[in-house]
Design a protein around this motif. Structure first.
Motif, PDB file in Angstrom:
ATOM      1  N   THR A   1       0.807  -1.253   0.012  1.00  0.00           N
ATOM      2  CA  THR A   1      -0.071   0.077  -0.206  1.00  0.00           C
ATOM      3  C   THR A   1       0.800   1.338   0.092  1.00  0.00           C
ATOM      4  O   THR A   1       0.505   2.203  -0.604  1.00  0.00           O
ATOM      5  N   ARG A   2       2.052   1.393   0.716  1.00  0.00           N
ATOM      6  CA  ARG A   2       2.809   2.412   0.680  1.00  0.00           C
ATOM      7  C   ARG A   2       3.381   2.734  -0.699  1.00  0.00           C
ATOM      8  O   ARG A   2       3.613   3.788  -1.270  1.00  0.00           O
ATOM      9  N   ARG A   3       3.574   1.668  -1.478  1.00  0.00           N
ATOM     10  CA  ARG A   3       4.206   1.554  -2.696  1.00  0.00           C
ATOM     11  C   ARG A   3       3.294   2.231  -3.777  1.00  0.00           C
ATOM     12  O   ARG A   3       3.355   2.945  -4.605  1.00  0.00           O
ATOM     13  N   LEU A   4       1.971   1.899  -3.717  1.00  0.00           N
ATOM     14  CA  LEU A   4       0.752   2.121  -4.522  1.00  0.00           C
ATOM     15  C   LEU A   4       0.414   3.738  -4.142  1.00  0.00           C
ATOM     16  O   LEU A   4       0.282   4.671  -4.705  1.00  0.00           O
ATOM     17  N   TRP A   5       0.727   4.350  -2.859  1.00  0.00           N
ATOM     18  CA  TRP A   5       0.416   5.824  -2.370  1.00  0.00           C
ATOM     19  C   TRP A   5       1.552   6.429  -2.974  1.00  0.00           C
ATOM     20  O   TRP A   5       1.504   7.434  -3.314  1.00  0.00           O
ATOM     21  N   LEU A   6       2.825   5.943  -3.018  1.00  0.00           N
ATOM     22  CA  LEU A   6       3.857   6.616  -3.386  1.00  0.00           C
ATOM     23  C   LEU A   6       3.749   7.111  -5.005  1.00  0.00           C
ATOM     24  O   LEU A   6       3.912   8.114  -5.399  1.00  0.00           O
ATOM     25  N   PHE A   7       3.284   5.970  -5.603  1.00  0.00           N
ATOM     26  CA  PHE A   7       3.138   6.158  -7.099  1.00  0.00           C
ATOM     27  C   PHE A   7       2.017   7.173  -7.488  1.00  0.00           C
ATOM     28  O   PHE A   7       2.067   8.060  -8.241  1.00  0.00           O
ATOM     29  N   GLY A   8       0.958   7.068  -6.522  1.00  0.00           N
ATOM     30  CA  GLY A   8      -0.194   7.974  -6.766  1.00  0.00           C
ATOM     31  C   GLY A   8       0.184   9.522  -6.568  1.00  0.00           C
ATOM     32  O   GLY A   8      -0.159  10.422  -7.145  1.00  0.00           O
ATOM     33  N   MET A   9       1.302   9.724  -5.483  1.00  0.00           N
ATOM     34  CA  MET A   9       1.458  10.819  -5.055  1.00  0.00           C
ATOM     35  C   MET A   9       2.480  11.529  -5.944  1.00  0.00           C
ATOM     36  O   MET A   9       2.443  12.774  -6.353  1.00  0.00           O
TER      37      MET A   9
ATOM     38  N   LEU B   1      13.859   8.513   5.887  1.00  0.00           N
ATOM     39  CA  LEU B   1      12.514   9.062   5.624  1.00  0.00           C
ATOM     40  C   LEU B   1      12.707  10.567   5.195  1.00  0.00           C
ATOM     41  O   LEU B   1      11.780  10.981   4.352  1.00  0.00           O
ATOM     42  N   ASN B   2      13.406  11.372   5.784  1.00  0.00           N
ATOM     43  CA  ASN B   2      13.807  12.616   5.394  1.00  0.00           C
ATOM     44  C   ASN B   2      14.222  12.814   3.790  1.00  0.00           C
ATOM     45  O   ASN B   2      14.004  13.493   2.890  1.00  0.00           O
ATOM     46  N   GLN B   3      15.106  11.785   3.384  1.00  0.00           N
ATOM     47  CA  GLN B   3      15.500  11.840   2.241  1.00  0.00           C
ATOM     48  C   GLN B   3      14.555  11.318   1.219  1.00  0.00           C
ATOM     49  O   GLN B   3      14.549  11.999   0.205  1.00  0.00           O
ATOM     50  N   ALA B   4      13.783  10.634   1.661  1.00  0.00           N
ATOM     51  CA  ALA B   4      12.616  10.009   0.561  1.00  0.00           C
ATOM     52  C   ALA B   4      11.613  11.148   0.419  1.00  0.00           C
ATOM     53  O   ALA B   4      10.996  11.324  -0.582  1.00  0.00           O
ATOM     54  N   THR B   5      11.379  12.137   1.431  1.00  0.00           N
ATOM     55  CA  THR B   5      10.365  13.039   1.228  1.00  0.00           C
ATOM     56  C   THR B   5      11.023  14.305   0.427  1.00  0.00           C
ATOM     57  O   THR B   5      10.292  14.533  -0.738  1.00  0.00           O
ATOM     58  N   PHE B   6      12.218  14.265   0.335  1.00  0.00           N
ATOM     59  CA  PHE B   6      12.665  15.321  -0.824  1.00  0.00           C
ATOM     60  C   PHE B   6      12.846  14.477  -2.196  1.00  0.00           C
ATOM     61  O   PHE B   6      12.632  15.294  -2.969  1.00  0.00           O
ATOM     62  N   LEU B   7      12.987  13.333  -2.286  1.00  0.00           N
ATOM     63  CA  LEU B   7      13.167  12.812  -3.567  1.00  0.00           C
ATOM     64  C   LEU B   7      11.899  12.866  -4.143  1.00  0.00           C
ATOM     65  O   LEU B   7      11.633  12.937  -5.500  1.00  0.00           O
ATOM     66  N   VAL B   8      10.821  12.448  -3.380  1.00  0.00           N
ATOM     67  CA  VAL B   8       9.318  12.599  -3.808  1.00  0.00           C
ATOM     68  C   VAL B   8       9.105  13.851  -4.382  1.00  0.00           C
ATOM     69  O   VAL B   8       8.470  14.028  -5.543  1.00  0.00           O
ATOM     70  N   ASN B   9       9.277  14.998  -3.746  1.00  0.00           N
ATOM     71  CA  ASN B   9       9.145  16.233  -4.214  1.00  0.00           C
ATOM     72  C   ASN B   9       9.974  16.901  -5.087  1.00  0.00           C
ATOM     73  O   ASN B   9       9.606  17.925  -5.667  1.00  0.00           O
ATOM     74  N   THR B  10      10.793  16.314  -5.472  1.00  0.00           N
ATOM     75  CA  THR B  10      12.000  16.906  -6.516  1.00  0.00           C
ATOM     76  C   THR B  10      11.982  15.881  -7.731  1.00  0.00           C
ATOM     77  O   THR B  10      12.743  16.400  -8.801  1.00  0.00           O
ATOM     78  N   LEU B  11      11.317  14.736  -7.746  1.00  0.00           N
ATOM     79  CA  LEU B  11      11.553  13.838  -8.813  1.00  0.00           C
ATOM     80  C   LEU B  11      10.992  14.420 -10.212  1.00  0.00           C
ATOM     81  O   LEU B  11      11.675  14.409 -11.238  1.00  0.00           O
TER      82      LEU B  11
ATOM     83  N   ASP C   1      17.624  15.047 -15.105  1.00  0.00           N
ATOM     84  CA  ASP C   1      19.041  14.757 -15.451  1.00  0.00           C
ATOM     85  C   ASP C   1      19.734  13.868 -14.512  1.00  0.00           C
ATOM     86  O   ASP C   1      20.697  13.597 -14.528  1.00  0.00           O
ATOM     87  N   LEU C   2      18.749  13.613 -13.289  1.00  0.00           N
ATOM     88  CA  LEU C   2      19.450  12.744 -12.476  1.00  0.00           C
ATOM     89  C   LEU C   2      18.997  11.210 -12.553  1.00  0.00           C
ATOM     90  O   LEU C   2      18.043  11.019 -13.050  1.00  0.00           O
ATOM     91  N   PRO C   3      19.740  10.422 -12.305  1.00  0.00           N
ATOM     92  CA  PRO C   3      19.535   8.868 -12.453  1.00  0.00           C
ATOM     93  C   PRO C   3      18.556   8.561 -11.121  1.00  0.00           C
ATOM     94  O   PRO C   3      18.970   7.558 -10.482  1.00  0.00           O
ATOM     95  N   VAL C   4      17.576   9.142 -10.918  1.00  0.00           N
ATOM     96  CA  VAL C   4      16.435   8.911 -10.015  1.00  0.00           C
ATOM     97  C   VAL C   4      15.271   8.396 -10.522  1.00  0.00           C
ATOM     98  O   VAL C   4      14.722   9.012 -11.366  1.00  0.00           O
ATOM     99  N   THR C   5      14.691   7.408 -10.104  1.00  0.00           N
ATOM    100  CA  THR C   5      13.589   6.456 -10.801  1.00  0.00           C
ATOM    101  C   THR C   5      12.565   6.388  -9.611  1.00  0.00           C
ATOM    102  O   THR C   5      13.157   6.382  -8.348  1.00  0.00           O
ATOM    103  N   LYS C   6      11.492   6.112  -9.960  1.00  0.00           N
ATOM    104  CA  LYS C   6      10.236   6.076  -8.752  1.00  0.00           C
ATOM    105  C   LYS C   6      10.631   4.641  -7.923  1.00  0.00           C
ATOM    106  O   LYS C   6      10.279   4.715  -6.938  1.00  0.00           O
ATOM    107  N   ASP C   7      11.194   3.692  -8.679  1.00  0.00           N
ATOM    108  CA  ASP C   7      11.506   2.569  -7.899  1.00  0.00           C
ATOM    109  C   ASP C   7      12.744   2.701  -7.064  1.00  0.00           C
ATOM    110  O   ASP C   7      12.636   2.031  -5.713  1.00  0.00           O
ATOM    111  N   TYR C   8      13.588   3.624  -7.268  1.00  0.00           N
ATOM    112  CA  TYR C   8      14.544   4.022  -6.358  1.00  0.00           C
ATOM    113  C   TYR C   8      14.023   4.856  -5.004  1.00  0.00           C
ATOM    114  O   TYR C   8      14.568   4.336  -3.965  1.00  0.00           O
ATOM    115  N   ILE C   9      13.237   5.612  -5.499  1.00  0.00           N
ATOM    116  CA  ILE C   9      12.499   6.374  -4.356  1.00  0.00           C
ATOM    117  C   ILE C   9      11.678   5.240  -3.299  1.00  0.00           C
ATOM    118  O   ILE C   9      11.692   5.523  -1.994  1.00  0.00           O
TER     119      ILE C   9
END
Length: 246
Positions: free
Chosen positions: A46-54, A142-152, A157-165
């Motif tokens: 459910t957290r994974r689904l929530w994250l993708f929805g956000m 969790l603080n790092q995840a918060t920044f990643l979600v809002n900056t994705l 140009d960054l090698p950041v994917t939703k799976d990594y987050i």
């Protein structure tokens, strides 16, 4: 050979430690093989689904993400603060010369020597210290995840994917879970001060309590339940293609 008080500690304390270890190994196996039969697997899905929805509509839901993550971080902060307070109290007892370091009563079963009492307090201090470290690591993750979600959306140009987050988010919740379980393990160790019998009994009683919290049982047939689990897992992990493109 004469019976000694220390024999109870040699028998009951390893048994009290072995039961939770075996239970959590079994729980890890269940989560790996049938994730949606446990609250750990269901919460992860459910957290994974929530994250993708956000991340799909981040401009409108950025505040919701921050508020939700803040609530989790506040819980980890509370547990970390409580654990370090326990560490401070135990360290104060170890460094003091009060009679609390001596045998509490001759009626308590088990060893009462100064070495054994010091071992009890040091073990208790170590467990709560590990719990504190796990919760502090969870807060950072969790603080790092918060920044990643809002900056994705702006991080093309960054090698950041939703799976990594999602992996970073799950790592934070896993550290939080480990910290909580270590904190729970401090309860039998705290009772060990009053004797190994109470510690072993507390460790055994905690197993069915944790089992009732960790496991989820479906009232329908097992075959139907397995079909539901498989379809739900596919829905969670196949949503990579339909929720967001990075």
């Amino acid at each position: 050979m004469a019976w000694k008080d220390g024999y109870l500690d040699l028998v009951l304390i390893p048994a009290g430690v072995l039961f939770p270890i075996v239970y959590h190994l079994w729980l890890w196996r269940v989560v790996r093989r049938r994730p949606l039969c446990s609250t750990v697997g269901i919460n992860a899905a459910t957290r994974r689904l929530w994250l993708f929805g956000m991340m799909k509509d981040n401009e409108k839901k950025a505040v919701l993400v921050v508020q939700s993550m803040r609530n989790v971080i506040m819980g980890s902060t509370l547990m970390a603060t409580t654990a370090i307070l326990f560490c401070t109290g135990v360290a104060a007892i170890l460094s003091s010369t009060y009679t609390v370091k001596k045998p509490l009563s001759d009626t308590v079963f088990g060893a009462h020597g100064e070495y054994m009492m010091a071992l009890k307090y040091v073990t208790l201090l170590l467990v709560f210290l590990l719990s504190f470290l796990s919760h502090t690591a969870a807060i950072c993750t969790l603080n790092q995840a918060t920044f990643l979600v809002n900056t994705l959306p702006s991080a093309a140009d960054l090698p950041v994917t939703k799976d990594y987050i999602a992996d970073v988010l799950e790592k934070g919740f896993l550290l939080n879970l480990v910290g909580n379980r270590l904190f729970y393990a401090g309860v039998p160790l705290l009772l060990w001060i009053f004797g190994p019998v109470l510690a072993c009994l507390c460790s055994i009683v905690m197993i069915p309590i944790l089992h009732s919290i960790d496991m989820v049982y479906v009232e329908s047939g097992s075959s139907k339940g397995s079909e539901v689990n498989a379809s739900t897992v596919e829905m969670v992990y196949e949503s990579d293609e339909s929720v967001m493109q990075v």
